[in-house]
Design a protein around this motif. Sequence first.
Motif, PDB file in Angstrom:
ATOM      1  N   TYR A  35      35.645  41.885  43.168  1.00 41.49           N
ATOM      2  CA  TYR A  35      35.855  43.197  42.541  1.00 41.49           C
ATOM      3  C   TYR A  35      34.606  43.693  41.830  1.00 41.49           C
ATOM      4  O   TYR A  35      34.013  42.984  41.029  1.00 41.49           O
ATOM      5  N   ALA A  44      39.921  40.641  48.758  1.00 43.14           N
ATOM      6  CA  ALA A  44      39.873  39.480  49.647  1.00 43.14           C
ATOM      7  C   ALA A  44      40.042  38.152  48.924  1.00 43.14           C
ATOM      8  O   ALA A  44      40.651  37.234  49.458  1.00 43.14           O
ATOM      9  N   ARG A  46      41.606  37.165  46.134  1.00 40.89           N
ATOM     10  CA  ARG A  46      42.945  36.925  45.562  1.00 40.89           C
ATOM     11  C   ARG A  46      42.913  36.165  44.232  1.00 40.89           C
ATOM     12  O   ARG A  46      43.938  35.726  43.737  1.00 40.89           O
ATOM     13  N   CYS A  48      42.292  37.417  41.394  1.00 44.14           N
ATOM     14  CA  CYS A  48      42.815  38.283  40.330  1.00 44.14           C
ATOM     15  C   CYS A  48      44.331  38.406  40.394  1.00 44.14           C
ATOM     16  O   CYS A  48      44.915  39.216  39.677  1.00 44.14           O
ATOM     17  N   ALA A  59      47.607  41.161  43.930  1.00 47.03           N
ATOM     18  CA  ALA A  59      46.203  41.230  43.492  1.00 47.03           C
ATOM     19  C   ALA A  59      46.067  42.387  42.500  1.00 47.03           C
ATOM     20  O   ALA A  59      46.309  43.537  42.846  1.00 47.03           O
ATOM     21  N   CYS A  61      43.562  43.820  41.241  1.00 46.23           N
ATOM     22  CA  CYS A  61      42.494  44.798  41.503  1.00 46.23           C
ATOM     23  C   CYS A  61      42.950  45.898  42.442  1.00 46.23           C
ATOM     24  O   CYS A  61      42.358  46.971  42.486  1.00 46.23           O
TER      25      CYS A  61
HETATM   26 FE1  FES Z   1      39.215  39.675  44.705  1.00 47.68          FE
HETATM   27 FE2  FES Z   1      41.075  41.142  43.386  1.00 47.68          FE
HETATM   28  S1  FES Z   1      39.106  40.531  42.738  1.00 47.68           S
HETATM   29  S2  FES Z   1      41.231  40.189  45.321  1.00 47.68           S
END
Ligand code: FES
Length: 205
Positions: A35, A44, A46, A48, A59, A61
Amino acid sequence: MGFMTIDGQRVEFTNEPNVLTVIRNAEIDIPTLCYHSELSIYGACRLCTVEDDRGKTFASCAEPPRDGMVIYTHTERLRKNRKLIVELLLAAHCRDCTTCDKHGRCKLQKLAYQLGINNVRFENHREIQPVDFSSPAIVRDPNKCILCGDCVRVCEELQGQGILNFAFRGSELQVMPAFDKKLGETKCVGCGQCAAVCTTGAITV
Ligand code: FES
């Protein structure tokens, strides 16, 4: 404007683009690898991922904040998932950490330390790739790439160059210049933005 409950704490939000930003504004630390607020959402890694009061995980984000949301950021289930994600990333990553240019500044290394990972249970089945020293400014080591896509997006979205992209699929997926060219054979201007956002030592200046 709305309110959500994060780890039992009532938190106000206004125009935050995603739940992750609301969490961070509440000064709750949550790990991320893919992010960047100024880049598009890739979703990608995951890392977060959070859990809501019905046990649904998502996720943070990639989720817009909604009034009345109740979420948890550090449950035992989430902690185990994050640990497994980082362990799998480490398994597909070269183990030359102590001699790596990013040693001490590597986000993956920092996460492994924070999550208490001192043993990787899985073998690395990725084929060893040659390191690309062809550019006068940038070194690309595919063996350290964790496919977060940060370099791809910064090159395309901030620099407008689009030199790097994803190639192949599934377990063969890689980040590289088009047609597997060396960086020195492309129109890369050597700005170094890809190295600045690289989460590991895969791209360095
Ligand atoms: Fe990577 Fe949300 S920061 S999936």
